[in-house]
Structure formats: structure tokens, C-alpha cells
Design a protein around this motif. Structure first.
Motif, PDB file in Angstrom:
ATOM      1  N   CYS A  31      13.070   4.640   7.836  1.00  0.00           N
ATOM      2  CA  CYS A  31      12.043   5.732   7.709  1.00  0.00           C
ATOM      3  C   CYS A  31      11.986   6.841   8.932  1.00  0.00           C
ATOM      4  N   GLU A  46       7.796  12.611   0.365  1.00  0.00           N
ATOM      5  CA  GLU A  46       7.082  12.363   1.725  1.00  0.00           C
ATOM      6  C   GLU A  46       5.865  12.908   2.546  1.00  0.00           C
ATOM      7  N   PHE A  75      12.700   8.553   5.714  1.00  0.00           N
ATOM      8  CA  PHE A  75      11.408   9.317   5.431  1.00  0.00           C
ATOM      9  C   PHE A  75      11.642  10.283   4.556  1.00  0.00           C
ATOM     10  N   ASN A 101      11.006   4.071   4.497  1.00  0.00           N
ATOM     11  CA  ASN A 101      10.056   4.278   4.488  1.00  0.00           C
ATOM     12  C   ASN A 101       9.231   2.917   5.543  1.00  0.00           C
TER      13      ASN A 101
END
Length: 297
Positions: free
Chosen positions: A199, A229, A225, A275
Motif C-alpha cells: 500500500c 484508490e 496504492f 492496498n
């Protein structure tokens, strides 16, 4: 019976052995060691919002390692050592439940286990604050933090098989420009060890360079990430950088999955997850990589 005395740099300065020892097999019979790194930063830029480590990005890889049959020795570190704030929203957030029902606060099993286990509960402390929202309503909020994390400057790359960098929004304001962390990552990778991140923890890789000056991630398949997102969360204009675009700038091959879909990318000794739902898979990939390096497959 005659013994051959060899002075080596394997594990002990002097080793009495029948067969000798080489650097290739040194330490194979010892417990594997993993270093999990979290950020010390606890503010979401200048928004006034508290943030920190996304808890499952530490706890899920932790249990993947601890539950493996390799008897891992696990340390938790941070760039500055000491306390590392945990994002309060993450403590009870269960992504599996969120994706299935839309209810995010049913409790995360890995987090609950970490907070309750005799093995780990001493690694977290809490305090309560009165928080007032923009409408003037007040509420008591309990904040968690990892405590007594080891400072990176006091650790030795040679002591670990793998380093893993957890995410959470706080990482974005500390890890991309932390020279000591970048040195530790570079030395880990260049010494043939395993580097992993999930992430926003992947932000630690963005500016890490190798000894020849090239970026660690250049030409490698990676994830972290995604911009989609960040947009979903309304954070794309808050973050100091966007991981996906910066990976592209560094010459990496960024691999994107749909928002919140688990996505783990393994490129040799570099393991990345997109993530929070990817964190457990990153842990499993670390276990597999250590097993392969030790010839245990």
C-alpha cells in the motif's frame, strides 16, 4: 577423530567443524528474521486529521510470518524508533466485511488477535482524547499506537532475511524522503535479501537508489496504492505525491488491479502489494521467498 579448525566469518568467529562452512550456507540452520517497518508520522498533511499506520498492514503480514512453520524472529522498527501512531479508523476496519456488506467496522480478526495475544498485546498502547467535529459535537476517541519500535539507525541489515514496509497515510509524509530507510532497503536488496512493501508503504521504494545510482524499482514489476484508490478516498489532492505516477516516472512497470482488489506482485526478491487487502498475501509471499532462499521448498 581429528577435527579441522577453521577461522571463518560464517556465524561464529571460530567454528570447530567436521565439514567446514561457507558463506552460502551460513545461517541456514538459524531462525529466519524479519524486520517490519512502520511510520512515525501521524498527521494527514495540513488537514488537521490524525492518521498513521493502517493496522492490518502490520498485523496481517506479522501473523503470516508468525504462523509459518519457519519459527520467524520478528522485530518492529520505524525510522525514528519509539511510538508509531495507528490510524484510528483502521483498528476495527475489516476489508473483507466492507467489500461483502459495505459495513467496515465489524472488527479485523488479525488486529483483534494482535491486541489480545500475549505474544503481541504489549506492542500496542492506547490513549483517549475528546474530539470535536465541525458541527461542534464532541466524542471520546481511543487512539492506538505501536510502542517501543526499534530505530532503524541501530539495526544491521545482516541480521535480517527480509524487510517489510507497512503503509497507512502517515507513510507518505515520512518514507519517500527518509535517507536512512532508503540505505537500509538498498543494503538489504544488494546483499541478496528480500524487500517487501504494501500500500502506501511502497512510497519508501520510490526514491531508493542502488549503489550505481539507478532506482531500485527501475525495470521491475511493482504495485502500491493506486491513483484510482486515492481519488476514491478524495486524497489525490492531499497526498504529497501519487505512488502510481511516481513509479512510472522511475521507470518501473506498475501493475494495477481494481480498487480494493488484492494484488501482490513478486519480481525476484522485490515483493509489493497494492492496498490493505493485499497485506496478507504479501506476508505469504515473504514466507515463500524465505523458504526458497533457504532451500526449504
Amino acid at each position: 577423530m581429528m577435527y579441522k579448525l577453521e577461522l571463518t566469518a560464517c556465524v561464529l568467529t571460530t567454528l570447530i567443524t567436521l565439514s567446514g562452512c561457507t558463506g552460502d550456507d551460513a545461517g541456514v540452520d538459524s531462525r529466519p528474521r524479519a524486520l517490519l517497518v512502520v511510520s512515525n508520522h501521524g498527521e494527514l498533511g495540513d488537514t488537521g486529521v490524525k492518521t498513521g499506520v493502517w493496522m492490518a498492514e502490520l498485523t496481517h503480514p506479522y501473523w503470516a510470518l508468525a504462523d509459518a512453520d519457519l519459527d520467524f524472529d520478528i522485530d518492529i522498527a520505524s525510522p525514528d524508533g519509539g511510538d508509531a501512531p495507528i490510524d484510528a479508523f483502521s483498528v476495527r476496519f475489516d476489508f473483507d466485511e466492507f467489500l461483502a456488506t459495505g459495513n467496515p467496522a465489524s472488527g479485523d480478526p488479525g488486529n483483534d488477535r494482535f491486541l489480545e495475544s500475549d505474544q503481541t498485546r504489549h506492542l500496542v498502547a492506547t490513549h483517549t482524547e475528546t474530539v470535536t467535529d465541525q458541527d461542534g459535537a464532541s466524542a471520546e476517541v481511543t487512539y492506538h499506537r505501536f510502542v517501543d519500535t526499534l530505530p532503524l539507525s541501530e539495526l544491521d541489515v545482516e541480521d535480517y532475511d527480509v524487510i517489510y514496509i507497512a503503509g497507512g497515510n502517515g507513510a507518505m509524509w515520512q518514507l519517500p524522503d527518509h535517507a536512512e530507510l532508503h540505505r537500509f532497503i538498498r543494503d538489504t536488496y544488494e546483499s541478496g535479501r528480500i524487500v517487501a512493501a504494501a500500500c502506501h508503504g511502497s512510497s519508501a521504494l520510490l526514491n531508493t537508489t542502488l549503489s550505481d545510482g539507478s532506482y531500485l524499482v527501475e525495470g521491475k514489476r511493482v504495485t502500491g496504492f493506486s491513483t484510482a484508490e486515492e481519488v476514491y478516498l478524495g486524497q489525490d489532492q492531499i497526498m504529497p505525491l501519487l505512488i502510481q505516477e511516481t513509479f512510472d516516472d522511475r521507470g518501473a512497470d506498475y501493475v494495477e488491479a481494481a480498487p480494493w482488489a488484492a494484488n501482490v506482485i513478486v519480481d525476484g526478491r522485490l515483493i509489493t502489494g497494492q492496498n490493505p487487502p493485499s497485506a496478507e498475501g504479501v506476508g505469504a509471499a515473504m514466507v515463500a521467498a524465505v523458504r526458497a532462499q533457504r532451500g526449504l521448498d
